[in-house]
Motif scaffolding. Sequence first.
Motif, PDB file in Angstrom:
ATOM      1  N   ALA A 183       1.009  -1.168  -0.020  1.00 44.37           N
ATOM      2  CA  ALA A 183       0.089   0.083   0.014  1.00 44.37           C
ATOM      3  C   ALA A 183       0.879   1.243  -0.049  1.00 44.37           C
ATOM      4  CB  ALA A 183      -0.919   0.034   1.359  1.00 44.37           C
ATOM      5  N   LEU A 184       1.909   1.054   0.373  1.00 48.95           N
ATOM      6  CA  LEU A 184       3.234   2.374   0.510  1.00 48.95           C
ATOM      7  C   LEU A 184       3.068   2.793  -1.181  1.00 48.95           C
ATOM      8  CD1 LEU A 184       5.929   1.435   2.645  1.00 48.95           C
ATOM      9  CD2 LEU A 184       4.522   3.387   2.975  1.00 48.95           C
ATOM     10  N   GLY A 185       3.075   1.956  -2.006  1.00 52.60           N
ATOM     11  CA  GLY A 185       3.014   2.496  -3.495  1.00 52.60           C
ATOM     12  C   GLY A 185       4.601   2.782  -3.982  1.00 52.60           C
ATOM     13  N   SER A 186       5.221   1.811  -3.485  1.00 53.10           N
ATOM     14  CA  SER A 186       6.821   1.914  -4.025  1.00 53.10           C
ATOM     15  C   SER A 186       6.988   1.296  -5.530  1.00 53.10           C
ATOM     16  CB  SER A 186       7.823   0.768  -3.045  1.00 53.10           C
ATOM     17  OG  SER A 186       7.330  -0.106  -3.188  1.00 53.10           O
ATOM     18  N   GLU A 187       7.869   1.455  -6.095  1.00 58.43           N
ATOM     19  CA  GLU A 187       8.082   1.160  -7.564  1.00 58.43           C
ATOM     20  C   GLU A 187       8.706  -0.277  -7.565  1.00 58.43           C
ATOM     21  OE1 GLU A 187       8.842   4.193  -6.332  1.00 58.43           O
ATOM     22  OE2 GLU A 187       6.955   5.056  -7.432  1.00 58.43           O
ATOM     23  N   HIS A 188       9.228  -0.659  -6.592  1.00 58.80           N
ATOM     24  CA  HIS A 188      10.063  -1.927  -6.377  1.00 58.80           C
ATOM     25  C   HIS A 188       9.998  -2.611  -5.432  1.00 58.80           C
ATOM     26  CE1 HIS A 188      13.454  -4.573  -7.128  1.00 58.80           C
ATOM     27  NE2 HIS A 188      13.555  -4.519  -8.294  1.00 58.80           N
ATOM     28  N   GLY A 233      -0.209  -4.882  -8.721  1.00 54.84           N
ATOM     29  CA  GLY A 233       0.610  -4.144  -9.873  1.00 54.84           C
ATOM     30  C   GLY A 233       1.959  -4.459 -10.185  1.00 54.84           C
ATOM     31  N   PHE A 234       2.718  -5.313  -9.421  1.00 55.80           N
ATOM     32  CA  PHE A 234       4.049  -5.671  -9.498  1.00 55.80           C
ATOM     33  C   PHE A 234       4.053  -6.841 -10.501  1.00 55.80           C
ATOM     34  CE2 PHE A 234       4.136  -3.293  -5.779  1.00 55.80           C
ATOM     35  CZ  PHE A 234       5.480  -2.619  -5.797  1.00 55.80           C
ATOM     36  N   ARG A 235       5.122  -6.873 -11.166  1.00 53.91           N
ATOM     37  CA  ARG A 235       5.583  -8.083 -12.118  1.00 53.91           C
ATOM     38  C   ARG A 235       6.944  -8.684 -11.290  1.00 53.91           C
ATOM     39  NH1 ARG A 235       7.899  -9.118 -17.484  1.00 53.91           N
ATOM     40  NH2 ARG A 235       7.696  -6.877 -18.216  1.00 53.91           N
ATOM     41  N   GLN A 236       6.817 -10.115 -11.213  1.00 57.38           N
ATOM     42  CA  GLN A 236       7.971 -10.748 -10.879  1.00 57.38           C
ATOM     43  C   GLN A 236       8.756 -10.947 -11.930  1.00 57.38           C
ATOM     44  OE1 GLN A 236       7.802 -14.966 -10.301  1.00 57.38           O
ATOM     45  NE2 GLN A 236       9.180 -14.830  -8.507  1.00 57.38           N
ATOM     46  N   GLU A 245       5.484  -1.467 -13.858  1.00 55.13           N
ATOM     47  CA  GLU A 245       5.474  -0.965 -15.260  1.00 55.13           C
ATOM     48  C   GLU A 245       5.445   0.550 -15.195  1.00 55.13           C
ATOM     49  OE1 GLU A 245       6.754  -2.700 -17.438  1.00 55.13           O
ATOM     50  OE2 GLU A 245       5.956  -4.635 -17.320  1.00 55.13           O
ATOM     51  N   THR A 246       4.462   1.012 -14.350  1.00 51.95           N
ATOM     52  CA  THR A 246       4.160   2.311 -14.384  1.00 51.95           C
ATOM     53  C   THR A 246       4.052   2.693 -12.831  1.00 51.95           C
ATOM     54  OG1 THR A 246       1.679   1.618 -14.314  1.00 51.95           O
ATOM     55  CG2 THR A 246       2.912   2.541 -16.520  1.00 51.95           C
ATOM     56  N   ARG A 247       3.792   3.983 -12.588  1.00 55.29           N
ATOM     57  CA  ARG A 247       3.731   4.267 -10.992  1.00 55.29           C
ATOM     58  C   ARG A 247       2.503   3.853 -10.587  1.00 55.29           C
ATOM     59  NH1 ARG A 247       7.470   8.074 -12.562  1.00 55.29           N
ATOM     60  NH2 ARG A 247       9.303   7.409 -11.406  1.00 55.29           N
ATOM     61  N   ALA A 248       2.324   3.919  -9.256  1.00 56.15           N
ATOM     62  CA  ALA A 248       1.107   3.734  -8.555  1.00 56.15           C
ATOM     63  C   ALA A 248       0.394   4.826  -8.175  1.00 56.15           C
ATOM     64  CB  ALA A 248       1.409   2.613  -7.434  1.00 56.15           C
ATOM     65  N   THR A 249       1.347   5.840  -7.854  1.00 57.16           N
ATOM     66  CA  THR A 249       0.874   7.215  -7.433  1.00 57.16           C
ATOM     67  C   THR A 249       1.443   8.350  -8.235  1.00 57.16           C
ATOM     68  OG1 THR A 249       2.685   6.966  -5.833  1.00 57.16           O
ATOM     69  CG2 THR A 249       0.419   6.423  -5.163  1.00 57.16           C
ATOM     70  N   PRO A 282      10.444  -5.371 -16.178  1.00 55.91           N
ATOM     71  CA  PRO A 282       9.488  -4.337 -16.070  1.00 55.91           C
ATOM     72  C   PRO A 282      10.215  -2.919 -15.898  1.00 55.91           C
ATOM     73  CG  PRO A 282       9.132  -5.745 -14.153  1.00 55.91           C
ATOM     74  CD  PRO A 282      10.158  -6.069 -15.136  1.00 55.91           C
ATOM     75  N   THR A 283       9.456  -1.689 -16.154  1.00 54.94           N
ATOM     76  CA  THR A 283      10.176  -0.438 -16.470  1.00 54.94           C
ATOM     77  C   THR A 283      11.125  -0.217 -15.184  1.00 54.94           C
ATOM     78  OG1 THR A 283       8.113   0.134 -17.655  1.00 54.94           O
ATOM     79  CG2 THR A 283       9.714   1.745 -16.601  1.00 54.94           C
ATOM     80  N   PHE A 284      10.398  -0.332 -13.818  1.00 54.32           N
ATOM     81  CA  PHE A 284      11.275  -0.272 -12.476  1.00 54.32           C
ATOM     82  C   PHE A 284      12.112  -1.216 -12.255  1.00 54.32           C
ATOM     83  CE2 PHE A 284       8.003   2.974 -12.779  1.00 54.32           C
ATOM     84  CZ  PHE A 284       8.801   4.190 -12.675  1.00 54.32           C
ATOM     85  N   ALA A 285      12.413  -2.200 -12.798  1.00 52.01           N
ATOM     86  CA  ALA A 285      13.405  -3.440 -12.620  1.00 52.01           C
ATOM     87  C   ALA A 285      14.684  -2.415 -12.192  1.00 52.01           C
ATOM     88  CB  ALA A 285      13.529  -4.251 -13.530  1.00 52.01           C
TER      89      ALA A 285
END
Length: 417
Positions: A183-188, A233-236, A245-249, A282-285
Amino acid sequence: MTDPSSRPVTSLYVHVPFCAQKCEYCAFYSEAASGELINRYVAALIRELELISPTAAPRTIFFGGGTPSLLTLRQWETVLRAMERAKLLGAAEWTVECNPATVSLDKARLLRSFGVNRISMGVQSLDEKLLDRLGRVHSREMVFKSFDILRAAGFDNVNIDLMFAIPGQTLAVWRATLDEALALGSEHLSSYEVIYEEDTPLFHQMQAGEFSVDEDLAATMFEELLQRSEAAGFRQYEVANFARETRATTIAPPANDATSSLIAVPSTAPATAAGGLLADVPTFACQHNVNYWRGGEFHGVGPSATGYVAGERTKNWSNTQLYCEQLEAGRRAIESREKLPPLGRAGETAAFGLRMNHGWPFGQFQAVTGFDLRTEWRAEMDELTARGFAACSDERFQLTPLGLRYADFAAEKFLRP
Ligand code: SF4
């Protein structure tokens, strides 16, 4: 044809060997230290950075440890200014590991202003009892506070590290931690099962029978991790690594930013930072780690750091005093050098790369190592495929979800003496 050894190395790892206190499970080289030793280390590190700078043009930089965020504002400024003089700034992806207990707005803004654009925060758990059990110096509240500070300083690419199968951790506690962390919404997100490393207090407690290891519970926790991170919304893209792939917030630019930007600061790193070794990620790998898993070169500086340049693996002394003495005498603090036979190195590269969901496209593996997976490791590939641990197509070899759960077992089969 260009001599590969004359190409600059595009990945740089910097080890900061200090922690406020030692965690119960940790086998990394780090120690609690006085300001005096840290100042001496900073001077030695700068010397080592100067020594490698003629052969470095970093597109990814990773400051790990230890606890890099333990350095004071002044020590950080000294290191960053030296990197600027040595022309080591401007990486597309530049990560600094932080402990939630040592994040401040001033420090975060200073890092950001010099081009650091990714923070990896060691959270491990959001349960106070487990944080205590692990010997972590921070509280759960510090995690939320530090995350807000990082966002306020303009960090729009943040990793959270979590641990599961901690002794005493129930499935309900793991679910609650996962949900709060997601829920923090981090990218990774990086999430590892506890490892019992020899010579750690946790290992000795296990040996003494203070707790038992529940493999089934660990497997269920891993399943929860896969399901909940995907739903969020994360991809392993690697056994223990998940990215968006995209930001949550939407992240607002830092308000009242008093720090002037010294260089053009990239925020989201472009997909070319790992020097063409990027797989389907993913974008933020984390591009720095993708470079390791894909067998790329990297400089490693700081006590205990390893490097891999021009086919040679180096390891620095795991002793800060000795490290400083060597650099004060004007030479690098390398304890050992090893040139693996080509097949041995290719086996290692195969093993690392198989940790990624993408597996190894045969053409890419051959381009990196000079060997064909299908001929050198045919028997191993067939065995893993027959057991349901791997899948093989005309184009690639990759582990299945079951195989990824036992990636260490699968990877070991590719190692060659
Ligand atoms: S903070 Fe990290 S490096 Fe330091 S002792 Fe704990 S786990 Fe090890």
